[in-house]
Design a protein around this motif. Structure first.
Motif, PDB file in Angstrom:
ATOM      1  N   VAL A 237      48.668  42.769  48.772  1.00  0.00           N
ATOM      2  CA  VAL A 237      47.706  41.677  48.939  1.00  0.00           C
ATOM      3  C   VAL A 237      46.429  42.231  49.543  1.00  0.00           C
ATOM      4  O   VAL A 237      46.436  42.788  50.657  1.00  0.00           O
ATOM      5  CB  VAL A 237      48.274  40.564  49.846  1.00  0.00           C
ATOM      6  CG1 VAL A 237      47.298  39.380  49.906  1.00  0.00           C
ATOM      7  CG2 VAL A 237      49.634  40.087  49.333  1.00  0.00           C
ATOM      8  N   TRP A 238      45.322  42.076  48.792  1.00  0.00           N
ATOM      9  CA  TRP A 238      44.012  42.515  49.275  1.00  0.00           C
ATOM     10  C   TRP A 238      43.388  41.420  50.137  1.00  0.00           C
ATOM     11  O   TRP A 238      43.801  40.247  50.092  1.00  0.00           O
ATOM     12  CB  TRP A 238      43.101  42.849  48.093  1.00  0.00           C
ATOM     13  CG  TRP A 238      43.545  44.043  47.298  1.00  0.00           C
ATOM     14  CD1 TRP A 238      44.663  44.817  47.500  1.00  0.00           C
ATOM     15  CD2 TRP A 238      42.898  44.590  46.144  1.00  0.00           C
ATOM     16  NE1 TRP A 238      44.744  45.809  46.556  1.00  0.00           N
ATOM     17  CE2 TRP A 238      43.672  45.697  45.708  1.00  0.00           C
ATOM     18  CE3 TRP A 238      41.745  44.267  45.435  1.00  0.00           C
ATOM     19  CZ2 TRP A 238      43.325  46.467  44.607  1.00  0.00           C
ATOM     20  CZ3 TRP A 238      41.374  45.031  44.335  1.00  0.00           C
ATOM     21  CH2 TRP A 238      42.166  46.136  43.917  1.00  0.00           C
ATOM     22  N   GLU A 239      42.327  41.789  50.854  1.00  0.00           N
ATOM     23  CA  GLU A 239      41.726  40.863  51.819  1.00  0.00           C
ATOM     24  C   GLU A 239      40.985  39.694  51.174  1.00  0.00           C
ATOM     25  O   GLU A 239      40.754  38.677  51.824  1.00  0.00           O
ATOM     26  CB  GLU A 239      40.794  41.631  52.758  1.00  0.00           C
ATOM     27  CG  GLU A 239      41.574  42.546  53.707  1.00  0.00           C
ATOM     28  CD  GLU A 239      40.685  43.320  54.658  1.00  0.00           C
ATOM     29  OE1 GLU A 239      39.459  43.375  54.405  1.00  0.00           O
ATOM     30  OE2 GLU A 239      41.205  43.866  55.645  1.00  0.00           O
ATOM     31  N   ASP A 240      40.638  39.813  49.906  1.00  0.00           N
ATOM     32  CA  ASP A 240      39.897  38.724  49.244  1.00  0.00           C
ATOM     33  C   ASP A 240      40.827  37.720  48.556  1.00  0.00           C
ATOM     34  O   ASP A 240      40.362  36.767  47.923  1.00  0.00           O
ATOM     35  CB  ASP A 240      38.906  39.291  48.225  1.00  0.00           C
ATOM     36  CG  ASP A 240      39.615  39.947  47.037  1.00  0.00           C
ATOM     37  OD1 ASP A 240      40.811  40.293  47.171  1.00  0.00           O
ATOM     38  OD2 ASP A 240      38.979  40.117  45.979  1.00  0.00           O
ATOM     39  N   GLU A 272      45.199  44.906  56.525  1.00  0.00           N
ATOM     40  CA  GLU A 272      45.214  44.502  57.940  1.00  0.00           C
ATOM     41  C   GLU A 272      44.482  43.185  58.192  1.00  0.00           C
ATOM     42  O   GLU A 272      44.920  42.370  59.014  1.00  0.00           O
ATOM     43  CB  GLU A 272      44.594  45.599  58.800  1.00  0.00           C
ATOM     44  CG  GLU A 272      45.474  46.828  58.928  1.00  0.00           C
ATOM     45  CD  GLU A 272      44.844  47.929  59.768  1.00  0.00           C
ATOM     46  OE1 GLU A 272      45.585  48.616  60.488  1.00  0.00           O
ATOM     47  OE2 GLU A 272      43.605  48.085  59.697  1.00  0.00           O
ATOM     48  N   GLY A 273      43.397  42.942  57.458  1.00  0.00           N
ATOM     49  CA  GLY A 273      42.589  41.756  57.701  1.00  0.00           C
ATOM     50  C   GLY A 273      43.284  40.443  57.395  1.00  0.00           C
ATOM     51  O   GLY A 273      42.912  39.395  57.942  1.00  0.00           O
ATOM     52  N   ILE A 274      44.297  40.462  56.550  1.00  0.00           N
ATOM     53  CA  ILE A 274      45.005  39.226  56.187  1.00  0.00           C
ATOM     54  C   ILE A 274      46.480  39.266  56.586  1.00  0.00           C
ATOM     55  O   ILE A 274      47.234  38.347  56.286  1.00  0.00           O
ATOM     56  CB  ILE A 274      44.880  38.924  54.663  1.00  0.00           C
ATOM     57  CG1 ILE A 274      45.273  40.145  53.794  1.00  0.00           C
ATOM     58  CG2 ILE A 274      43.477  38.465  54.333  1.00  0.00           C
ATOM     59  CD1 ILE A 274      46.709  40.288  53.496  1.00  0.00           C
ATOM     60  N   ASP A 392      39.282  40.111  42.740  1.00  0.00           N
ATOM     61  CA  ASP A 392      38.503  41.115  42.014  1.00  0.00           C
ATOM     62  C   ASP A 392      39.354  41.710  40.886  1.00  0.00           C
ATOM     63  O   ASP A 392      39.924  42.798  41.009  1.00  0.00           O
ATOM     64  CB  ASP A 392      38.042  42.210  42.984  1.00  0.00           C
ATOM     65  CG  ASP A 392      36.971  43.112  42.389  1.00  0.00           C
ATOM     66  OD1 ASP A 392      36.832  43.127  41.148  1.00  0.00           O
ATOM     67  OD2 ASP A 392      36.291  43.806  43.170  1.00  0.00           O
ATOM     68  N   ILE A 393      39.428  40.973  39.792  1.00  0.00           N
ATOM     69  CA  ILE A 393      40.301  41.375  38.679  1.00  0.00           C
ATOM     70  C   ILE A 393      39.894  42.729  38.100  1.00  0.00           C
ATOM     71  O   ILE A 393      40.756  43.580  37.807  1.00  0.00           O
ATOM     72  CB  ILE A 393      40.282  40.308  37.563  1.00  0.00           C
ATOM     73  CG1 ILE A 393      40.648  38.924  38.112  1.00  0.00           C
ATOM     74  CG2 ILE A 393      41.213  40.702  36.430  1.00  0.00           C
ATOM     75  CD1 ILE A 393      42.021  38.846  38.721  1.00  0.00           C
ATOM     76  N   GLU A 394      38.604  42.936  37.928  1.00  0.00           N
ATOM     77  CA  GLU A 394      38.147  44.185  37.309  1.00  0.00           C
ATOM     78  C   GLU A 394      38.527  45.394  38.157  1.00  0.00           C
ATOM     79  O   GLU A 394      38.946  46.430  37.632  1.00  0.00           O
ATOM     80  CB  GLU A 394      36.631  44.145  37.095  1.00  0.00           C
ATOM     81  CG  GLU A 394      36.197  43.180  35.999  1.00  0.00           C
ATOM     82  CD  GLU A 394      36.921  43.434  34.685  1.00  0.00           C
ATOM     83  OE1 GLU A 394      36.986  44.621  34.265  1.00  0.00           O
ATOM     84  OE2 GLU A 394      37.424  42.476  34.082  1.00  0.00           O
ATOM     85  N   LYS A 395      38.371  45.272  39.479  1.00  0.00           N
ATOM     86  CA  LYS A 395      38.752  46.394  40.351  1.00  0.00           C
ATOM     87  C   LYS A 395      40.258  46.619  40.284  1.00  0.00           C
ATOM     88  O   LYS A 395      40.723  47.767  40.265  1.00  0.00           O
ATOM     89  CB  LYS A 395      38.312  46.133  41.790  1.00  0.00           C
ATOM     90  CG  LYS A 395      38.584  47.317  42.709  1.00  0.00           C
ATOM     91  CD  LYS A 395      37.984  47.129  44.086  1.00  0.00           C
ATOM     92  CE  LYS A 395      38.227  48.353  44.960  1.00  0.00           C
ATOM     93  NZ  LYS A 395      37.624  48.216  46.304  1.00  0.00           N
ATOM     94  N   ALA A 396      41.032  45.524  40.250  1.00  0.00           N
ATOM     95  CA  ALA A 396      42.487  45.661  40.159  1.00  0.00           C
ATOM     96  C   ALA A 396      42.878  46.384  38.874  1.00  0.00           C
ATOM     97  O   ALA A 396      43.736  47.277  38.876  1.00  0.00           O
ATOM     98  CB  ALA A 396      43.148  44.295  40.223  1.00  0.00           C
ATOM     99  N   LEU A 397      42.238  46.022  37.773  1.00  0.00           N
ATOM    100  CA  LEU A 397      42.550  46.669  36.492  1.00  0.00           C
ATOM    101  C   LEU A 397      42.153  48.144  36.511  1.00  0.00           C
ATOM    102  O   LEU A 397      42.852  48.990  35.941  1.00  0.00           O
ATOM    103  CB  LEU A 397      41.834  45.944  35.351  1.00  0.00           C
ATOM    104  CG  LEU A 397      42.376  44.553  35.010  1.00  0.00           C
ATOM    105  CD1 LEU A 397      41.490  43.883  33.959  1.00  0.00           C
ATOM    106  CD2 LEU A 397      43.813  44.629  34.508  1.00  0.00           C
ATOM    107  N   SER A 398      41.060  48.443  37.185  1.00  0.00           N
ATOM    108  CA  SER A 398      40.596  49.833  37.232  1.00  0.00           C
ATOM    109  C   SER A 398      41.554  50.728  38.010  1.00  0.00           C
ATOM    110  O   SER A 398      41.529  51.951  37.869  1.00  0.00           O
ATOM    111  CB  SER A 398      39.196  49.904  37.865  1.00  0.00           C
ATOM    112  OG  SER A 398      39.265  49.694  39.268  1.00  0.00           O
TER     113      SER A 398
END
Length: 451
Positions: A237-240, A272-274, A392-398
């Motif tokens: 899980v990312w912070e966004d 850490e942020g979430i 951030d779908i594009e970053k996840a795909l990258s």
């Protein structure tokens, strides 16, 4: 030898099954040979119609089959119905797509004509587990039988009632005798079966220990094997991420089937942020899960399938706590029931991180960055699937290439779908089931060349 199926919720006997003698097993193997010589000549269109009919039989008997699943291994009845319906879907999928998958593949060369045709190979021997007693069998059987092969099933001993009903499905659908046979046997008969000339391939879903043993037997006899083994999926899980939405997905990803799934999310790797927000909301949701008799419609958490499985999970919890993990909720066990459990501040040296936890245990792990999260994800002997939650779908795909697993899901739990290939890497096995790939595993891709 007699086998007993015991209801893990109340300890009552569900059924008793008598194992096959060597003579009876020989007769079934002979029947498989005879059935294959005729079945492979049945037009594909007719084989597909019969598979479609199998799907209809499943839908017509959902309650009967779902109840047997729940009685034998403790799955909540609502999930058992879903499992039976998913089996109907995979039957329909291959009935509808087999013609396209198996058509000749024309390849232009200097020949007058050159192409690849797809022929059945014989009998496929399936060694299947108890956790999805219908689905694991049908995802092998639907493509395998439609392709013109015959099937031999050795199911887990605690779900032999389900195994008998699966054979009943194919019988009711009109499949010829011997095309699909359920074998009531102990695993010590595996070597004898694999050695038989009619058996051309072995597919196993189960533990790493069982997989390596069967692969060794298959290799010794120069038979193809497909292995779907354990998993320790990371849920990153990312912070966004939308935490409320992600927690709902995470609860299903971890607690479905009482956590007894190879593709369940087992390691929650949180930026850490979430971390604090996710852990708090996830734990509240776990506390709201209703446990009880799995035959009750509102039960979400039933017993584990056997007491030894609950004992093993409890060991992993206790040893991890002794090494510094924080027990945030649960941790209690009584017989086959293990309370849904949440551990915080889990680190890589703990059993809750480095071992497969096959039950209702969620481990919370802190990551300093996205890169660190992927590094933690890769610190596993397993490679079945990873979930990444982010806006951030594009970053996840990258970053899909950062993952060595067989599946990469963004904002969704890792799950099997008849339309998509399914399988893992590392200690999660090899080969692919489902989609066209699953049908190609057990056919002879024969090159035809005309000068």
């Amino acid at each position: 030898m007699e086998f007993k199926s015991i209801n893990p919720y109340n300890g009552e006997e569900v059924g008793t099954y008598t194992g096959l003698s060597d003579t009876a097993l020989d007769a079934k193997l002979k029947l498989a040979k005879e059935a294959f010589t005729k079945w492979k000549k049945v037009p594909l269109e007719e084989r597909a119609k019969l598979m479609s009919k199998a799907g209809e039989v499943l839908k017509e008997n959902v309650e009967k089959y779902a109840k047997m699943i729940t009685l034998e291994m403790g799955k909540p009845i609502s999930e058992s119905r879903g499992e039976v319906n998913k089996c109907a879907w995979v039957c329909e999928y291959y009935a509808e797509n087999a013609q396209e998958f198996l058509k000749d593949e024309v390849i232009e060369t200097d020949a007058q004509k050159s192409f690849v045709r797809h022929d059945p190979i014989g009998a496929v021997f399936a060694v299947m587990p108890w956790n999805f007693p219908f689905w694991q069998v049908f995802r092998f059987a639907a493509p395998t039988l439609t392709a013109g092969n015959v099937g031999l099933l050795k199911h887990a001993a605690n779900v032999f009632g389900s195994a008998e009903m699966i054979e009943e499905v194919f019988t009711k659908a009109g499949f010829p005798e011997g095309v699909f046979q359920n074998l009531i046997i102990h695993h010590d008969k595996t070597d004898k079966i694999v050695k038989d000339d009619i058996v051309k391939a072995i597919t196993l879903t189960g533990s790493g220990r069982a997989g390596s043993a069967v692969a060794e037997i298959a290799g010794r006899n120069l038979k193809k094997s497909l292995l779907e083994l354990g998993g320790s999926n990371a849920f990153i899980v990312w912070e966004d991420a939308d935490i409320d939405k992600v927690v709902k997905t995470a609860i299903t990803a971890r607690m479905m089937n009482c956590g007894q799934s190879c593709i369940a999310a087992k390691r929650f790797i949180l930026l850490e942020g979430i971390y604090d927000e996710f852990v708090e909301k996830f734990t509240v949701s776990v506390k709201d899960l209703k446990d009880g008799d799995p035959l009750n419609e509102d039960t979400k958490i039933g017993p584990m399938a056997r007491k030894d499985l609950a004992d093993e999970l409890n060991r992993q919890v206790n040893e991890s706590v002794a090494l510094g993990a924080e027990l945030l909720h649960g941790g209690n066990q009584k017989e086959c029931y293990h309370e849904p459990t949440v551990l915080g501040n889990v680190t890589p040296e703990m059993p809750a991180f480095k071992e497969e936890t096959f039950g209702p245990l969620a481990t919370m792990i802190k990551a300093k960055s996205i890169e660190h999260a992927f590094e933690l994800s890769e610190q596993s002997d397993f490679g079945l699937g990873v979930t990444v939650c982010t806006e951030d779908i594009e970053k996840a795909l990258s970053m899909a290439g950062e993952v060595s697993d067989g599946a990469y899901f963004v904002n969704e739990l890792v799950k099997s779908d008849p339309r998509l290939p399914f399988g893992g890497t590392k200690n999660s096995g090899f080969g692919r089931e489902l989609a066209k790939d699953g049908m190609m595993e057990f056919v002879n891709r024969k090159t035809v060349y005309v000068k």
